[in-house]
Scaffold this active site. Sequence first.
Site: not given
Length: 782
Positions: A183, A252, A436
């Site tokens: 990520d 994220h 996600s």
Amino acid sequence: MTKGNYMKRRSMNKMRTVLKGMLFFVILLGLALSQFSAVRASVGDDAQLASAPRYDRTDQLIVKFRDRSIARASRLSHDRVNTLSAVAGVPLTHFRAMSGDAQVLKLPYAMTPAELEVIVARLKADAGVEYAEPDVIVHRMLTPNDTQYLNQWHYYEATGGANLPGAWDITTGSSSIVVAVIDTGLLPHADIDSNILDTTGRVVPGYDFISSTLFANDGDGRDSNPTDPGDWEAAGECGGGLPTVDVNSSWHGTHVAGTIGAIGNNSTGVAGVNWVSKILPVRVLGKCGGYLSDTIDGARWAAGLTVSSVPVVPANANPAKVLNLSLGAPVVCSAATQTAINEILAAGKVVVVAAGNSDMDASGYTPASCTGVISVAATNRSGGRSYYSNYGTVVKIAAPGGAQGYTNDSNGILSTLNTGLTTALADTYRYYQGTSMAAPHVAGVVSLMLSANPTLTVAKVTEKLLGTARAFPSGSDCTTSLCGAGIVNAAVAVLAVSTVPTVNAGPDQNVDPGVAVNLNGSTSSDDGTISSYTWVQTAGAVVTLSGSSTATPSFTAPNDLTGTLFTFRLTAVDDVGLSGTDIVDVTLNNAPPVIASIGDKTVTVGNTLTFTVTATDANGTIPILSAAGVPVGATFTPLTGVFSWPNTDTLGSYTVSFVATDSENAAVTDNKTITITVQNPPPPSSGGGGGCFIATAAYGSYLDPHVKVLRDFRDRRLLTNTAVRLLSASIMPIHRRLRILSASMKPCGPSRGGRLRLWCTALSIRRSFCFFFWRQCSLLRE
């Protein structure tokens, strides 16, 4: 303007200048869906480029050569690059080697799909090229939200939750399992690991695979520090006029990592799906996204595979068992990506990916459309498909991804985050939505399954994960053809791979020696699937088991001592490698001895009678023999079983009983009773021309020599004399009158019988007359 602001503005202007030429980017799937309309720009048309979505262009290619020596080269020669440029029709520059023996080449500028299609087709037509494809830009898949802490409905609610509490009753994770978060990198967070670089906590050493310093946003390219420096973007900074407004850092990777593995039951913040297993941060996304080639390298490295690149990447000391990729691009799974996925799967790693946030068929997205991955769609709080979630037959399963109506709406997924808008500041928590967020639910559940049963194969993980999924609730717009097998069901999935099968080897048995014995095993597992049975004898004389790999084998009980114990252990292994055992005892009974058939006996008086009595015992012991009613003059020897009666001299019938007694238990016997008959010799057929009975009555007896002398005297002397013949005729009337007395006459003694016999012979009386006197004589039996 401060010096700091001036340097920042200068850096941003430089980035705008470089990225302005990029013509093929991947969409930031977390942006509002209205931003996703694709507008293709003509080559060199800056006006159209300004309005083109960034996923529409790229300035890099991935090329793999068939010649292994070229494919594995760290640098391509100028001649090789020039030759390839001539084939492509545009000048190419070698950028770096990558994993999978492929090479990354730079285009002169970011090109449109139409241009790329032509160039890639030319390269594929070259006999020396195995494959060629655009090095597309991949992006995170979420819509960032503000900080707010409520509760994590997505773990426990019956309708839309993942049913995690039941799974936690079985396991909260194992420290031997590593989950890779591929990520944006990871931030230190008190609810995960407050120091992600010290190698002592939940987080194991990761790596930063971003090769472009522009995307990296940390001042360099690849390095061993996977910390997320932030991915904030100024309006228009990423090319094509995107983003349209300033975008704050998403953090994220930290949000994804929190869903997978935030520490649970620590009275702080939130809980992750797995509270114990290790987190491996692999940074592949930065400002404006990241190249697919970097993602491929990062995934290979995360799985423990060798990554050939420049600069050289050190080997991964903590290979992950589960890889989570909450990222993607709107292109079909490419050869380079599928090749990497195949190698990762072959290494026994599970790959979980986000299906995408474009409300489109996921078959057009990578890595969601790659074969072998677990592609995850997002569901909302009511169990329906989240409005943004991709769908289709390539989707394997659904998980909570949330569906928000406003920023930080509690209908999203709550996880770990940071308060910094650009660079990191303080720990916090926030609700996000997206596939996600759905994917790490599944990756976390997979890590729990492997924690409970680390022997699981990729195929078995997938089978059990999908096979235990909860059906979509009534009224849901999700179906198995749109959103996969169902909503992930953590408790049932973990139970399915952690419940040892119940094994029953059958009841203990008592059997007779020599009989066929059937063992009656049975089993049960979570789903009734048993892959193997194995019987092993652990006690007793070795026997041969027939069907030892079935639930019900058999054997023949040996002839062994009473009470001999045979023990057998049954092991059953279910389809996920878990085994259960049970034992059964088989004990030999005391089988009674058996006397072999004897039969009644008949013997001619004066002869010897001999026979042998035999007895056997199935327990292998020797029975003890005895006899009762043995006639006078006869003997029985128990040790040998021999009965002997020499010179049987008493006419009559005799009852004799033989007994075989079990040597292990005197109360267990067998017996046989027979009749012995002692009889006279058989009468003569005729002979003697009507002469005396004595001439044939004693034939065959021990008197036979005397009889022969007398017979000779009778035939030669008496029967030739007329006077004797007349005397014999005169005596007949007397014989008839006295005949009735013969039944009451007492047996003659030897001397008396001898005298009568001689007298009758001398007179040569008729047979009937002789019979009157000799009928009861013990020496002359009819």
